[in-house]
Design a protein around this motif. Structure first.
Motif, PDB file in Angstrom:
ATOM      1  N   ASP A 170       5.998   3.852   6.079  1.00  0.00           N
ATOM      2  CA  ASP A 170       5.835   5.049   5.268  1.00  0.00           C
ATOM      3  C   ASP A 170       5.032   4.785   3.990  1.00  0.00           C
ATOM      4  OD1 ASP A 170       6.261   7.773   4.916  1.00  0.00           O
ATOM      5  OD2 ASP A 170       7.957   7.427   3.584  1.00  0.00           O
ATOM      6  N   ASN A 173       2.196   7.301   2.933  1.00  0.00           N
ATOM      7  CA  ASN A 173       2.587   8.589   2.357  1.00  0.00           C
ATOM      8  C   ASN A 173       2.907   8.476   0.871  1.00  0.00           C
ATOM      9  OD1 ASN A 173       2.331   9.797   4.848  1.00  0.00           O
ATOM     10  ND2 ASN A 173       4.452   9.368   5.413  1.00  0.00           N
ATOM     11  N   LYS A 174       3.142   7.276   0.379  1.00  0.00           N
ATOM     12  CA  LYS A 174       3.500   7.084  -1.022  1.00  0.00           C
ATOM     13  C   LYS A 174       2.284   6.854  -1.911  1.00  0.00           C
ATOM     14  CE  LYS A 174       7.914   5.165   0.317  1.00  0.00           C
ATOM     15  NZ  LYS A 174       8.743   3.976   0.408  1.00  0.00           N
ATOM     16  N   GLN A 176      -0.977   7.548  -4.042  1.00  0.00           N
ATOM     17  CA  GLN A 176      -1.494   8.697  -4.776  1.00  0.00           C
ATOM     18  C   GLN A 176      -3.007   8.728  -4.648  1.00  0.00           C
ATOM     19  OE1 GLN A 176      -0.231   8.525  -8.798  1.00  0.00           O
ATOM     20  NE2 GLN A 176       1.930   8.764  -8.315  1.00  0.00           N
TER      21      GLN A 176
END
Length: 180
Positions: A170, A173-174, A176
Motif C-alpha cells: 500500500d 497510495n501513501k 503525495q
C-alpha cells in the motif's frame, strides 16, 4: 415447371448491377492512382515550382544572430586546427576526460601521482594501454567525496538495505503528488 414436360423459359438476369457510369469512375480512379504512383516514384513533384525543402524553421533570425553564429563557427574551426595541448583553459586543466569535456580541473580527477600509461601490443586486441598504478587510482576514487560512484555497490558495502516489495503493498497510495 409444367406438367407437359416442356421447358419453361426462366427470366434473364442482367450482369449489370450498377449505373452505367460506374465503370468509367473505376477506370478514372485507377488512372489517378497510377499517375500518383508514377509522380512519386520518379519524383516528378520536385519539378513543381512551389515544391522545395523547408529552409527556415521557427524564425528568420536577425543580423546579430547571424553574426554570432558565424563567430561561433569560426571559433570552433580554430579550435579544431589547434593541437589538443594548445586548447585554452585555466592552468592545470586536462583537455578532456571521456564525455566530461574540455576544461575539467586536474584536481577534480583523482589519479595516483605515480600512475602512468604505457602503450603495448596485444596479439588479440591490437594496441592497448596498460595503466600502471590504476588500482591506486581506483582506491583514491573510492575514497573521494566528489568522484562519481557506483551507488548500488557502495550501498551494499555499507549494508544499507531497503524494505523488500510485497505484493499488494500500500506504499504507492501513501505517496503525495504535488504540482510544481
Amino acid at each position: 415447371s409444367s406438367s407437359s414436360g416442356a421447358p419453361v423459359a426462366e427470366p434473364r438476369v442482367s450482369m449489370q448491377d450498377g449505373p452505367p457510369w460506374l465503370g468509367v469512375l473505376v477506370i478514372l480512379t485507377l488512372l489517378v492512382i497510377l499517375c500518383s504512383l508514377l509522380f512519386y516514384t520518379f519524383e516528378l513533384y520536385r519539378l513543381c515550382p512551389g515544391w522545395a525543402p523547408i529552409r527556415k524553421f521557427e524564425s528568420e533570425g536577425n543580423e546579430d544572430l547571424r553574426i554570432n553564429q558565424l563567430l561561433i563557427h569560426r571559433h570552433i574551426a580554430s579550435l579544431a586546427k589547434q593541437e589538443p595541448a594548445e586548447i585554452p583553459g585555466p592552468p592545470g586543466t586536462r583537455v578532456s576526460y571521456g564525455a566530461v569535456g574540455l576544461g575539467l580541473p586536474e584536481q577534480a580527477i583523482p589519479v595516483a601521482p605515480w600512475a602512468k600509461d604505457e602503450k603495448a601490443w596485444h596479439p588479440k586486441y591490437g594496441e592497448v594501454t596498460v595503466r600502471h598504478g590504476f588500482a591506486d587510482t581506483q582506491y583514491l576514487r573510492t575514497h573521494s567525496g566528489h568522484w562519481a560512484r557506483d551507488e548500488p555497490y557502495y550501498l551494499q558495502e555499507a549494508t544499507v538495505t531497503r524494505r523488500e516489495n510485497e505484493i499488494n503493498d500500500d506504499v504507492a497510495n501513501k505517496l503525495q503528488q504535488r504540482m510544481v
